[in-house]
Enzyme design. Structure first.
Site, PDB file in Angstrom:
ATOM      1  N   SER A 150     -24.833  -0.656 -36.697  1.00  0.00           N
ATOM      2  CA  SER A 150     -25.513   0.435 -35.929  1.00  0.00           C
ATOM      3  C   SER A 150     -26.416   1.216 -36.403  1.00  0.00           C
ATOM      4  O   SER A 150     -26.545   1.576 -37.604  1.00  0.00           O
ATOM      5  CB  SER A 150     -24.292   1.367 -35.320  1.00  0.00           C
ATOM      6  OG  SER A 150     -24.869   2.649 -34.453  1.00  0.00           O
ATOM      7  N   TYR A 163     -18.349   8.022 -37.544  1.00  0.00           N
ATOM      8  CA  TYR A 163     -19.047   6.817 -37.224  1.00  0.00           C
ATOM      9  C   TYR A 163     -20.077   6.419 -37.730  1.00  0.00           C
ATOM     10  O   TYR A 163     -20.369   5.022 -38.274  1.00  0.00           O
ATOM     11  CB  TYR A 163     -19.375   6.969 -35.793  1.00  0.00           C
ATOM     12  CG  TYR A 163     -19.928   5.536 -35.019  1.00  0.00           C
ATOM     13  CD1 TYR A 163     -19.132   4.823 -34.512  1.00  0.00           C
ATOM     14  CD2 TYR A 163     -21.295   5.438 -34.789  1.00  0.00           C
ATOM     15  CE1 TYR A 163     -19.630   3.412 -34.060  1.00  0.00           C
ATOM     16  CE2 TYR A 163     -21.969   4.664 -34.200  1.00  0.00           C
ATOM     17  CZ  TYR A 163     -20.747   3.331 -33.973  1.00  0.00           C
ATOM     18  OH  TYR A 163     -21.247   2.394 -33.078  1.00  0.00           O
TER      19      TYR A 163
END
Length: 267
Positions: A150, A163
């Site tokens: 990501s 995350y």
């Protein structure tokens, strides 16, 4: 990409019941894959929908339930490809998050949140590669692994600190394994930005998602909010013969969002 890039490929996609995983599964089937192993953790009905879409493209769909955080499940998932004798491409797409967007609120997340996210996003990807290694090496060409990282892991932004940290770790692991598993396995990663999928709806109200979409369109150089299909095309490229000399790379696929961040402007 020309039709037939995945002619007769055996492909395994984790987290393939919805969103990006589904888009990848359908795209490889459209590109000629012979079989697509569709992993899901809980969403059996949605996984069956993915299977129907894959089979409509002419590929055999194999459904296998399993949580990649569990090593025994990873071995079961990989074993679903054993009847085909090989895995040509593994997409480590399964991922989870904890929504705590204020990164300055250190009480919004816990050690358990870090452990849960790392168990799926990092350890799960490692365990899947380990479980699939022999099958990835069994084909006529080097097996390809594509990890879904990501932009959060590159820029330190996103749904939460755990995350972003887990995705940064996944990107680093991609480089380590690309070196360690060569020449029989290629390992690359994609780093998407905002993807307009129901994933955000699991932790945010619709009004906030709508604002995020509008802000993304307004701020990205390409003036776009990426769809799952937009990102899938890049992921599929990294697993295809067209990228046969690419390994250890991280491809940012975010419609140019990262260009607005000074530390990345000189990459």
């Amino acid at each position: 990409m020309a039709k037939g890039q995945f002619e007769d490929f055996v492909v395994l996609v984790t987290g393939a019941s919805t969103g990006l995983g589904r888009a990848i599964a359908v795209e490889v089937a459209d590109q000629g894959a012979a079989a697509v192993i569709i992993n899901y953790a809980r969403s059996a009905e949605e996984a069956q929908e993915t299977a129907a879409l894959v089979e409509a493209k002419g590929a055999k769909a194999v459904l296998v339930q399993g949580d990649v955080a569990n090593d025994d499940d990873c071995r079961k998932i990989a074993a679903a490809a054993e009847p085909f004798g090989r895995i040509d491409a593994l997409f480590n797409n399964a991922g989870v998050t904890k929504f705590a967007p204020n990164h300055g609120d250190l009480d919004a997340v816990s050690a358990e949140d870090f452990q849960n996210l790392y168990a799926v996003n990092v350890v799960g990807a490692f365990q899947m590669i380990r479980a699939a290694r022999a099958l990835l090496e069994a084909g006529p060409r080097p097996g390809a692994v594509v990890n879904t990282s990501s932009i959060a892991g590159v820029m330190g932004v996103g749904s939460s600190v755990p995350y972003a940290a887990s995705k940064g770790a996944l990107t680093t692991m991609t480089i380590s394994l690309a070196r360690g598993l060569a020449p029989r396995i290629r390992v690359n990663a994609i780093c998407p930005g905002f993807i307009d999928t129901p994933w955000f709806g699991k932790g945010m109200p619709q009004e906030r998602i709508d604002r995020m979409r509008e802000a993304t369109i307004a701020s990205t150089p390409l003036k776009a909010a990426s769809t799952a299909e937009d990102i899938a095309a890049s992921a599929v490229f990294l697993a295809s013969p067209a990228s046969r000399h690419v390994t250890g790379e991280t491809l940012i696929v975010d419609a140019g969002t990262h260009l607005g961040y000074a530390p990345l402007g000189m990459r």
